[in-house]
Each structure stands twice: as structure tokens, then as C-alpha cells.
Design a protein around this motif. Structure first.
Motif, PDB file in Angstrom:
ATOM      1  N   ALA A 249       0.833  -1.206   0.000  1.00  0.00           N
ATOM      2  CA  ALA A 249       0.000   0.000   0.000  1.00  0.00           C
ATOM      3  C   ALA A 249       0.867   1.255   0.000  1.00  0.00           C
ATOM      4  O   ALA A 249       0.571   2.230  -0.714  1.00  0.00           O
ATOM      5  CB  ALA A 249      -0.935  -0.012   1.204  1.00  0.00           C
ATOM      6  N   ASN A 250       1.943   1.251   0.764  1.00  0.00           N
ATOM      7  CA  ASN A 250       2.852   2.403   0.782  1.00  0.00           C
ATOM      8  C   ASN A 250       3.499   2.614  -0.580  1.00  0.00           C
ATOM      9  O   ASN A 250       3.663   3.756  -1.035  1.00  0.00           O
ATOM     10  CB  ASN A 250       3.934   2.210   1.846  1.00  0.00           C
ATOM     11  N   ALA A 273      -9.186   5.072  -4.176  1.00  0.00           N
ATOM     12  CA  ALA A 273     -10.176   4.082  -3.760  1.00  0.00           C
ATOM     13  C   ALA A 273      -9.680   2.667  -4.036  1.00  0.00           C
ATOM     14  O   ALA A 273      -9.877   1.752  -3.210  1.00  0.00           O
ATOM     15  CB  ALA A 273     -11.500   4.338  -4.481  1.00  0.00           C
ATOM     16  N   ALA A 274      -9.020   2.450  -5.174  1.00  0.00           N
ATOM     17  CA  ALA A 274      -8.496   1.121  -5.508  1.00  0.00           C
ATOM     18  C   ALA A 274      -7.384   0.714  -4.546  1.00  0.00           C
ATOM     19  O   ALA A 274      -7.311  -0.455  -4.123  1.00  0.00           O
ATOM     20  CB  ALA A 274      -7.983   1.112  -6.943  1.00  0.00           C
ATOM     21  N   ILE A 275      -6.531   1.653  -4.187  1.00  0.00           N
ATOM     22  CA  ILE A 275      -5.454   1.351  -3.234  1.00  0.00           C
ATOM     23  C   ILE A 275      -6.039   1.009  -1.865  1.00  0.00           C
ATOM     24  O   ILE A 275      -5.596   0.077  -1.190  1.00  0.00           O
ATOM     25  CB  ILE A 275      -4.472   2.535  -3.135  1.00  0.00           C
ATOM     26  N   ARG A 279      -5.763  -2.348   0.382  1.00  0.00           N
ATOM     27  CA  ARG A 279      -5.268  -2.310   1.761  1.00  0.00           C
ATOM     28  C   ARG A 279      -6.227  -2.988   2.721  1.00  0.00           C
ATOM     29  O   ARG A 279      -5.809  -3.652   3.679  1.00  0.00           O
ATOM     30  CB  ARG A 279      -5.033  -0.865   2.192  1.00  0.00           C
ATOM     31  N   THR A 280      -7.519  -2.864   2.472  1.00  0.00           N
ATOM     32  CA  THR A 280      -8.535  -3.441   3.354  1.00  0.00           C
ATOM     33  C   THR A 280      -9.010  -4.815   2.893  1.00  0.00           C
ATOM     34  O   THR A 280     -10.056  -5.299   3.338  1.00  0.00           O
ATOM     35  CB  THR A 280      -9.734  -2.481   3.477  1.00  0.00           C
ATOM     36  N   LEU A 285      -4.159  -7.199  -5.408  1.00  0.00           N
ATOM     37  CA  LEU A 285      -3.126  -6.238  -5.792  1.00  0.00           C
ATOM     38  C   LEU A 285      -3.208  -5.880  -7.272  1.00  0.00           C
ATOM     39  O   LEU A 285      -2.868  -4.759  -7.667  1.00  0.00           O
ATOM     40  CB  LEU A 285      -1.748  -6.816  -5.463  1.00  0.00           C
ATOM     41  N   SER A 286      -3.665  -6.802  -8.086  1.00  0.00           N
ATOM     42  CA  SER A 286      -3.714  -6.546  -9.529  1.00  0.00           C
ATOM     43  C   SER A 286      -4.605  -5.366  -9.893  1.00  0.00           C
ATOM     44  O   SER A 286      -4.392  -4.726 -10.931  1.00  0.00           O
ATOM     45  CB  SER A 286      -4.207  -7.799 -10.267  1.00  0.00           C
ATOM     46  N   VAL A 287      -5.595  -5.034  -9.066  1.00  0.00           N
ATOM     47  CA  VAL A 287      -6.535  -3.961  -9.411  1.00  0.00           C
ATOM     48  C   VAL A 287      -5.864  -2.584  -9.362  1.00  0.00           C
ATOM     49  O   VAL A 287      -5.849  -1.866 -10.375  1.00  0.00           O
ATOM     50  CB  VAL A 287      -7.786  -4.020  -8.520  1.00  0.00           C
TER      51      VAL A 287
END
Length: 325
Positions: A249-250, A273-275, A279-280, A285-287
Motif C-alpha cells: 500500500a505504501n 479508492a483502488a489502493i 489495503r482493506t 493487488l492486480s486492481v
């Protein structure tokens, strides 16, 4: 500017592998342990160096089973039939192949094998009692001592999505560095290589990124061989560190910060929003990676567009689609 897929995946890795995992009928019972991930998916993008230590030392197929036995404080590989000790012969197979393996980019070993098992093998006393559960096969032990920076993994652990993604990522990074250092490289080439791998290194070990950066920076003023050896050791040490959802995420936020001035509010909102969904644990991760790649290409964001983090291996392997990664 070269597209990111060329800089990241153009080199074809060479992988050592236990022969039975590719379908060779060399197991003790005359069977095999074919891995569909290796033969049906990874096979399209790598070259193989198959090795069966037990067959190479002439034990035959089929053959009596082997086990790890503790003798005089050392773990030995012995035959269940007559107690014959095959440890040194099995270890010597790694020495026999070492020249080829020095050009390998990874190795996949058969798990639970007294010759090839990498982790958690049972160890027995001469009387047959289990005394330990932390043994390692004789060939695997020698292999990892000879080539300590080589990415090595067990076939069984590759069923875990996160471990599989990590291993394949390391393999392709190893291949890219090997290709660079086997070429007639100049200091600027190592600096450029390091710059392209910045985000990938940071996603595993920020301190490793800084250490490798300091080595690359002295490439023009130090002995090339010493620089290559030092950079190789630190590069592989950094990528061997397991990443995490937080680190990813960072890293994604870092790319977003580079792109943000080029985007309108709607696209910035979509990316954030995708990140956050990643994270949640709502999205894989591909998105967010796909969105970042799309915007990097659309805005011709040169430095970001060439980052290997955004395409560390061929997309067709689909290794970032799992929520666990």
C-alpha cells in the motif's frame, strides 16, 4: 522510452528443478509428482535444468525409500532397506551441476524428500524413533550452501499464493540482474537498473533499497567486480524479505504521488479508492496496479512507467489476482 514489459520480463530465467516435478517417473515408487503450475503455466516463460539426485547416483527406479537419520550429531540420508549412507553422494550432485547452477535464477525442490526437501523433514534415531522435525535433504543442504543468494523454494509451499508470487518475482529479478552483469555493462547501466527496480526493492525492504543504492552510486569509482558482487548480494538480500499488504500500500501510494499532478480529481479518487480496497482486503493487488499502469502509459509518466514493480513478471502468470498477495 522502452515499454515496461520489455524492461521487466524480456529475460527468460533458467530454473533448476527436481525432475519428478516436471513429470519424469523417477520417484522411489516409479511415479512422478508433476506440478501443473510448473508444466502448464511457468513452463512458457522459463527454461529448466531438471535434476534427480537419487537417480543420478544410481539408486534406480523403483528403489527403497530413504530417511534422515541422526548419527553422531549429524543428519545422514540412509536407505530404509539396509541402512546404507548416501549423504555424501547426494550432496556431490549439487557440486556436479554447480557450473550450470551458477547461471540459474532459482530452484524448485520436491518437498518431503530426504534428498531434496528444504524444510521440516523428520529426522530419526538409528533405532527408528523420531528425534527432530527440522531436517533438510542432503542435496538441498549442499545447494543452498553453494549458492546462498539463489532463490530456492519447495514445490509444496508454492501452493500458497503469496509464497508463489514472491518466489516468481525473485526469479525474474534475479534473471534481469544476471543478464545485466553478464553483459558489457557500464556504471550508468547499473544505476539505470537500480532506478527501474526502486519501487520493487522498496516494497520488500526500504533499507535494502538504500543499501543497494549506495553500492550503485560508487560503480564509477570502484572495481567493477567488487561492485557487482556487493550489489548482487544486497539486491537478493532485499528481495528475499517478505513484503506485506502495508508495504504494498505504501508503494502504491508512492506511485500515486508521482502521478497525481497529471490526473484530474475523478481519476485521483478512483486510484485512491483502488489502493484502499487493496489495503482493506477487498480487492487483489492486480486492481490498483492495473490502474496505475494504465495512467502511467496514458500520461507518458516515463520514470514510473518503467518501474519493474508494475510488471515484475509476465502478466499471463496471474500471480497478483489472489487476495492473499
Amino acid at each position: 522510452m522502452r515499454p515496461v514489459h520489455e524492461t521487466a520480463t524480456a529475460v527468460r530465467p533458467l530454473l533448476g528443478v527436481s525432475s519428478c516435478l516436471l513429470g519424469a517417473p523417477v520417484r522411489y515408487n516409479g511415479g512422478h509428482s508433476r506440478s501443473r503450475f510448473l508444466t502448464d503455466e511457468l513452463d512458457h516463460y522459463v527454461d529448466w535444468l531438471p535434476v534427480c539426485p537419487e537417480a543420478e547416483i544410481g539408486l534406480g527406479v523403483p528403489r527403497p525409500t530413504l530417511r534422515l537419520q541422526r548419527r553422531g550429531g549429524a543428519d545422514r540420508v540412509v536407505s530404509s532397506k539396509d541402512g546404507a549412507d548416501h549423504t555424501d553422494d547426494l550432496a556431490s550432485v549439487a557440486d556436479h551441476h554447480v557450473l550450470q547452477l551458477r547461471r540459474a535464477d532459482g530452484y524448485i525442490l520436491k518437498n518431503k524428500s530426504p534428498s531434496c526437501g528444504l524444510l521440516a523433514l523428520p529426522v530419526f534415531s538409528p533405532e527408528g524413533d523420531r528425534v527432530d522435525g527440522k531436517g533438510r535433504g542432503a542435496f538441498a543442504e549442499r545447494l543452498t550452501r553453494l549458492l546462498p543468494h539463489l532463490p530456492v523454494e519447495e514445490q509444496g509451499r508454492l501452493s500458497d499464493a503469496a509464497l508463489r508470487e514472491h518466489f516468481v518475482q525473485r526469479v525474474f529479478a534475479h534473471a534481469r540482474l544476471r543478464a545485466l552483469l553478464e553483459s558489457d555493462w557500464a556504471p550508468r547501466d547499473l544505476v539505470a537498473f537500480h532506478a527501474r527496480h526502486k519501487l520493487q526493492l522498496m516494497s520488500h525492504s526500504p533499507e535494502g533499497y538504500r543499501r543497494t543504492g549506495r553500492i550503485a552510486a560508487r560503480a564509477g569509482s570502484s572495481d567493477p567486480g567488487e561492485v557487482a558482487a556487493a550489489y548482487t548480494a544486497e539486491f537478493h538480500r532485499a528481495l528475499a524479505v517478505r513484503t506485506s499488504r502495508g508495504k504494498h500500500a505504501n508503494t502504491l501510494q508512492h506511485v500515486f504521488g508521482m502521478l497525481s499532478p497529471l490526473l484530474d480529481d475523478a481519476r485521483r479518487h478512483d486510484l485512491l479508492a483502488a489502493i484502499e480496497d487493496y489495503r482493506t482486503e477487498i480487492a487483489p493487488l492486480s486492481v490498483p496496479v492495473a490502474l496505475l499502469r494504465h495512467h502511467c502509459a496514458a500520461e507518458d509518466a516515463g520514470w514510473a512507467h518503467e518501474q519493474t514493480y508494475l510488471r515484475p513478471y509476465p502478466d499471463e502468470l496471474r500471480l497478483r489476482h489472489a487476495l492473499a498477495v
